[in-house]
Scaffold this motif. Structure first.
Motif, PDB file in Angstrom:
ATOM      1  N   ALA A   1      61.559  42.647  -2.298  1.00  0.00           N
ATOM      2  CA  ALA A   1      62.010  42.948  -2.987  1.00  0.00           C
ATOM      3  C   ALA A   1      63.532  41.719  -2.478  1.00  0.00           C
ATOM      4  CB  ALA A   1      62.573  43.666  -4.260  1.00  0.00           C
TER       5      ALA A   1
ATOM      6  N   ILE B   1      62.837  50.754  -5.076  1.00  0.00           N
ATOM      7  CA  ILE B   1      62.436  49.084  -4.579  1.00  0.00           C
ATOM      8  C   ILE B   1      63.287  48.737  -3.696  1.00  0.00           C
ATOM      9  CG2 ILE B   1      61.921  46.627  -5.580  1.00  0.00           C
ATOM     10  CD1 ILE B   1      62.122  47.453  -8.434  1.00  0.00           C
TER      11      ILE B   1
ATOM     12  N   ALA C   1      58.492  38.989   0.148  1.00  0.00           N
ATOM     13  CA  ALA C   1      58.620  39.847  -1.312  1.00  0.00           C
ATOM     14  C   ALA C   1      57.887  39.928  -2.493  1.00  0.00           C
ATOM     15  CB  ALA C   1      60.045  39.449  -1.959  1.00  0.00           C
TER      16      ALA C   1
ATOM     17  N   LEU D   1      58.079  41.142  -4.890  1.00  0.00           N
ATOM     18  CA  LEU D   1      59.044  41.325  -6.324  1.00  0.00           C
ATOM     19  C   LEU D   1      60.268  40.804  -6.354  1.00  0.00           C
ATOM     20  CD1 LEU D   1      59.031  42.320  -9.595  1.00  0.00           C
ATOM     21  CD2 LEU D   1      60.261  44.342  -8.160  1.00  0.00           C
TER      22      LEU D   1
ATOM     23  N   ILE E   1      63.677  40.031  -8.745  1.00  0.00           N
ATOM     24  CA  ILE E   1      64.447  40.539  -9.525  1.00  0.00           C
ATOM     25  C   ILE E   1      65.374  39.438 -10.150  1.00  0.00           C
ATOM     26  CG2 ILE E   1      65.516  42.468  -9.794  1.00  0.00           C
ATOM     27  CD1 ILE E   1      64.622  44.199  -8.764  1.00  0.00           C
TER      28      ILE E   1
END
Length: 444
Positions: free
Chosen positions: A18, A49, A85, A87, A89
């Protein structure tokens, strides 16, 4: 609980790669961007994560479609590709539309700060009550995101033949299912609230003083709780290591028995859904005789964390204007004592300054829950607070009521006893809280 991108059936598991991004909007945030990014890293780490990169972007005007400007969205997409990545955030709150547009532009799953905190709570909830509270908050959060969350929005059921209208769409069915489930959970939590109320009433009749530990997440509440009680509550260097509240009996100087409560940690921008869902749990704080606000004095944002905790307590009526309203109403808000924790992490000069500052205040104790330094002073201070303002009362107790006499010896200082016929005249020094408990006990 895994992180779902509901545009597909894939899940983001522990170890997912991430990147973290934060929009500096200059809207009165008490922290600088580096501190915010570091906290967001900690939140992501709390559910395993793998954060590969973190970057802040200065946003003058929040864009309704994406929050970030178009050039910044391109930079975020490039950063995600470079770090491979899965993800992204976003350490801000996103609307459903912003979340959907960012996913399309960056070709990666996107969750915002609220979603991330909900995931942590979902994974950490250990009791049935905790799981219900998290599920309620999660459903409330999802309900507004159904427009972007599902791809199977084609007509699900049509009318029979030419009658019955166009039928119910899948999104309408999903919304109805969420509403029904939320209504069921609320009923179950209402029962929990009633049960907690009965338990509080029982504690107030039997009584021992109740001390509630509150504080920013990872401030060291559970470590202090374990130090004072000898318990083995989970205490790790992780955000939200404690979710479900724990109570233990302790002994304090001058008080044979007291109840110490370890509560869920607070965090900046705590989702409103969680505050609402956890109100039954957080309201335990309201029934406490004393609140011990545990602060990580070694953290660079310690003052900002204090303000965030006070904001949440204010919503509960413990601090700020809400507390003043309570004091004018039927009940006083409990007093707050600050425990400046993690003294062991300060340099010698900073520790000396902290001790000097704490010595000038009667509402602060400085300590290290990890090493035990200062914990004895905290216990003595709590005991002093519990017995502050004690008055002498002349009470008449039936000589057959040995339980009440024992209770007075346990919770006050019995100065004299004189037997007069079938009654004992007892002069006893009691704190206001102890006398209130005695009165409730007598009424019961």
């Amino acid at each position: 609980m895994a992180i779902f991108n509901r545009d597909s059936d894939d899940e983001v598991a522990r170890g997912a790669r991430a990147v973290v991004v934060h929009a500096e909007t200059h809207n009165g945030d008490r922290r600088d961007s580096d501190a915010r990014l570091e906290e967001a890293r900690g939140l992501a780490l709390a559910i395993g994560i793998d954060v590969r990169a973190a970057q802040a972007f200065r946003v003058r005007d929040r864009k309704p479609a994406t929050l970030f400007g178009s050039g910044q969205v391109d930079q975020i997409a490039t950063l995600a590709r470079q770090e491979e990545a899965e993800l992204i955030i976003v350490d801000n709150s996103l609307s459903p539309v912003q979340q959907s547009n960012l996913e399309k532009s960056c070709e990666a799953k996107v969750i915002d700060r609220t979603g991330l905190i909900l995931e942590i709570f979902g994974e950490r909830a250990a009791t049935n009550e905790g799981r219900l509270q998290v599920e309620l908050a999660h459903l409330d959060y999802q309900a507004g995101r159904l427009v972007r969350s599902w791809t199977h929005l084609e007509r699900q059921r049509g009318g029979f033949g030419f009658l019955g209208g166009p039928g119910e769409t899948q999104i309408e069915a999903d919304r109805r299912m969420i509403r029904d489930r939320m209504a069921k959970i609320r009923k179950e939590l209402d029962q929990v609230t009633r049960t907690r109320g009965l338990h509080r009433a029982r504690r107030q009749r039997a009584p021992w003083p109740v001390i509630a530990l509150v504080g920013y997440t990872n401030a060291g509440k559970s470590t202090l709780f374990n130090r004072m009680t000898g318990a083995d509550v989970m205490a790790e260097d992780l955000l939200f290591a404690t979710l479900d509240p724990t109570m233990r009996q302790i002994a304090l100087p001058g008080l044979d028995k007291a109840i110490l409560s370890d509560t869920v940690g607070f965090v900046s921008d705590l989702p409103t859904q969680l505050i609402a869902a956890f109100r039954a749990t957080l309201e335990e704080v309201l029934s406490a005789d004393l609140i011990v606000h545990v602060r990580d004095i070694a953290h660079p944002d310690s003052d900002a964390q204090r303000d965030d905790v006070l904001d949440v307590l204010g919503e509960l009526g413990v601090a700020g204007e809400a507390a003043l309203d309570r004091r004018e109403g039927e009940a006083d808000a409990p007093p707050i004592l600050e425990a400046w924790n993690k003294l062991d992490l300060l340099s010698e000069d900073d520790a000396a300054l902290a001790r000097e500052t704490a010595s000038r205040r009667d509402d602060v104790v400085i300590l290290s829950a990890l090493t035990g330094e200062g914990v004895d002073m905290l216990q003595r201070t709590i005991s002093d607070r519990m017995t502050r303002g004690a008055k002498v009362y002349g009470l008449r107790i039936p000589i057959s009521d040995g339980a009440t006499v024992a209770w007075l010896h346990e919770h006050g200082e019995v100065l004299s006893t004189l037997v007069e016929g079938e009654e004992s005249r007892i002069d006893v020094r009691l704190s206001d809280a102890a006398f209130a408990r005695y009165s409730k006990r007598s009424e019961g």
